[in-house]
Scaffold this motif. Sequence first.
Motif, short mmCIF file in Angstrom:
data_model
loop_
_atom_site.label_atom_id
_atom_site.label_comp_id
_atom_site.label_asym_id
_atom_site.label_seq_id
_atom_site.Cartn_x
_atom_site.Cartn_y
_atom_site.Cartn_z
N GLU A 136 37.23 -9.31 37.05
CA GLU A 136 36.90 -9.44 35.48
C GLU A 136 38.33 -9.19 34.65
OE1 GLU A 136 34.39 -10.60 34.08
OE2 GLU A 136 33.09 -10.70 36.28
N PRO A 137 38.58 -9.95 33.70
CA PRO A 137 39.52 -9.98 32.77
C PRO A 137 39.37 -8.68 31.98
CG PRO A 137 38.06 -11.56 31.91
CD PRO A 137 37.63 -11.42 33.23
N LEU A 138 40.45 -8.10 31.54
CA LEU A 138 40.45 -6.73 30.88
C LEU A 138 39.93 -6.73 29.40
CD1 LEU A 138 44.11 -5.18 31.79
CD2 LEU A 138 41.95 -5.01 32.91
N ASP A 139 39.14 -6.03 29.08
CA ASP A 139 38.49 -5.97 27.75
C ASP A 139 38.73 -4.50 27.31
OD1 ASP A 139 36.56 -4.33 28.87
OD2 ASP A 139 35.12 -5.87 29.31
N PRO A 140 38.29 -4.34 25.93
CA PRO A 140 38.39 -3.03 25.27
C PRO A 140 37.71 -1.90 26.06
CG PRO A 140 37.81 -4.64 23.69
CD PRO A 140 37.60 -5.41 24.99
N TYR A 141 36.65 -2.13 26.79
CA TYR A 141 36.10 -1.14 27.79
C TYR A 141 37.07 -0.60 28.93
CZ TYR A 141 32.75 1.02 31.04
OH TYR A 141 32.15 1.84 32.03
N ALA A 142 37.65 -1.64 29.56
CA ALA A 142 38.68 -1.63 30.49
C ALA A 142 39.75 -0.80 30.01
CB ALA A 142 39.04 -2.93 31.18
N TYR A 143 40.39 -1.22 28.93
CA TYR A 143 41.69 -0.28 28.35
C TYR A 143 41.05 1.23 27.94
CZ TYR A 143 44.23 -4.95 27.78
OH TYR A 143 44.85 -5.86 28.07
N ALA A 144 39.97 1.15 27.58
CA ALA A 144 39.49 2.72 27.27
C ALA A 144 39.70 3.39 28.52
CB ALA A 144 38.10 2.35 26.60
N LEU A 145 39.02 2.62 29.73
CA LEU A 145 38.86 3.51 30.84
C LEU A 145 40.45 3.99 31.35
CD1 LEU A 145 36.06 1.63 32.69
CD2 LEU A 145 35.98 3.82 31.89
N LEU A 146 41.37 2.46 31.15
CA LEU A 146 42.85 3.08 31.47
C LEU A 146 43.42 4.06 31.04
CD1 LEU A 146 44.03 -0.51 32.12
CD2 LEU A 146 43.38 0.97 33.80
N LEU A 147 43.04 4.26 29.80
CA LEU A 147 43.67 5.13 28.85
C LEU A 147 42.91 6.77 29.04
CD1 LEU A 147 44.28 3.45 25.53
CD2 LEU A 147 45.94 4.20 27.16
N ALA A 148 41.69 6.91 29.96
CA ALA A 148 40.96 8.08 29.96
C ALA A 148 41.81 9.07 30.82
CB ALA A 148 39.71 7.78 30.51
N GLY A 149 42.50 8.38 31.78
CA GLY A 149 43.22 9.36 32.91
C GLY A 149 44.56 9.71 32.09
N PRO A 150 45.35 9.00 31.44
CA PRO A 150 46.49 9.72 30.90
C PRO A 150 45.82 10.69 29.85
CG PRO A 150 46.90 7.26 30.95
CD PRO A 150 45.33 7.45 31.40
N LEU A 151 44.70 10.57 29.11
CA LEU A 151 44.13 11.63 28.36
C LEU A 151 44.00 13.02 29.00
CD1 LEU A 151 43.42 12.62 25.61
CD2 LEU A 151 41.11 11.28 25.97
N ALA A 152 43.55 12.81 30.18
CA ALA A 152 42.92 13.95 31.32
C ALA A 152 44.34 14.48 31.50
CB ALA A 152 42.33 13.29 32.50
N ILE A 153 45.56 13.89 31.79
CA ILE A 153 46.63 14.44 32.08
C ILE A 153 47.24 15.41 31.04
CG2 ILE A 153 49.16 14.12 32.53
CD1 ILE A 153 48.51 11.60 34.16
N LEU A 154 46.80 14.92 29.77
CA LEU A 154 47.33 15.75 28.68
C LEU A 154 46.72 17.17 28.86
CD1 LEU A 154 47.47 13.62 25.69
CD2 LEU A 154 49.41 14.95 26.66
N LEU A 155 45.39 17.33 29.00
CA LEU A 155 44.67 18.28 29.11
C LEU A 155 44.63 19.16 30.36
CD1 LEU A 155 41.60 17.09 26.92
CD2 LEU A 155 43.67 18.63 26.26
N HIS A 156 45.03 18.70 31.49
CA HIS A 156 45.00 19.07 32.82
C HIS A 156 45.43 20.59 33.14
CE1 HIS A 156 46.19 19.72 37.23
NE2 HIS A 156 45.07 18.89 37.36
#
Length: 375
Positions: A35-55
């Motif tokens: 499937e092509p990337l959509d806003p939901y996919a981009y949000a999932l891709l940004l969840a990981g980096p956000l988790a690194i901030l609070l790790h």
Amino acid sequence: MRTKYVFDPYLALIVAVGQLVIGRGASWGQADTREPLDPYAYALLLAGPLAILLHRRFPLLTTAVALGACDLFLIGGYAYGPSFISPAVLLVLLVLRGRRLMAWFMAGMTLLSFLAYAWLVGNRDPLHSVWILTSIMLLMVVAELVRTVRERRAERERIAEEEARRQASEERLTMAQELHDVLAHNISLIHVQASTALHLIDANPEQARTALATIKTASKEVLGEMRSVLNVLREGAPRSPTAGLDRLDELIERSGLKVTLKRVGCRPLPSQVERAAYRIVQESLTNAGRYAPGSQVRVRLEYGERELTVQVTDSGAPTAAVLTDGDTAAAVPGSGNGIPGMRERASALGGTLVAGPTGAGFQVEARLPLPEETS
């Protein structure tokens, strides 16, 4: 005490950029199957980096969130590849930050979730399962190796710091010993000469003048030697010996005693041996002037192939108190540190020192080992 939150903004930014760029490229390359990337996919891709901030604050929760975002990204049918970065980074961080049990637990959960997804989409090839297992195991092994290397490096740095502190402590002890010897000798000399001057100032002014001149020279000498010793505390100051056998004649001249110096042989000496020999002679002359004033002193230096022998013998004086091996006197108060200090100097070089009465006088004999001469 307030907790100071420590974040990893740079690592999170790098992972975010990497996942978005790789995700965009992978989506183009897998356009026919995923499937092509959509806003939901981009949000999932940004969840990981956000988790690194609070790790650092929430290690288990953030790792679980990154793994969940990765699973949702795969279940959503988006391109393979970019969503794997955040869970991998967080697993490595768990190991490096000392949470190894948690890291291996989450690695097992990651393996189970990836295998479950493979079975869900119908990929039941054993080789694919082995590849997933191998990839996760390789990631964890590399993380463990990096952790081991970092711990060993930290241990080496700790040992180096302890060694530096030990050397600094030894230097302070050496300086304290140098100051003790300098002050003990010169102040004792000043005391003896001052007593002589007071005794002779009326009956024999010329001899009193000589004693006062000796006091002046000794006070100047002690100031110079103290300055030389304390200079090692200054950054970039030379760490050369403050005294050597080349100054022995000067030491004897201002000792106020009748001293005979004899040298047997001659050879270059290490600086630490020269300094120790000088201080032993100095302390011996100090003791002779303090406990046997007016005595005759013989100083003998014998340069052997394997050791330097330093022998200082005084003839004793009728009014002198008996000096024992503990550096005490029955009639004259002493510090008690003279002979033990000389013995410590000799022992530090692997040598020996014997001190005790000989006839009516007192003798100090030190044997300091020397390295073999090279031609």
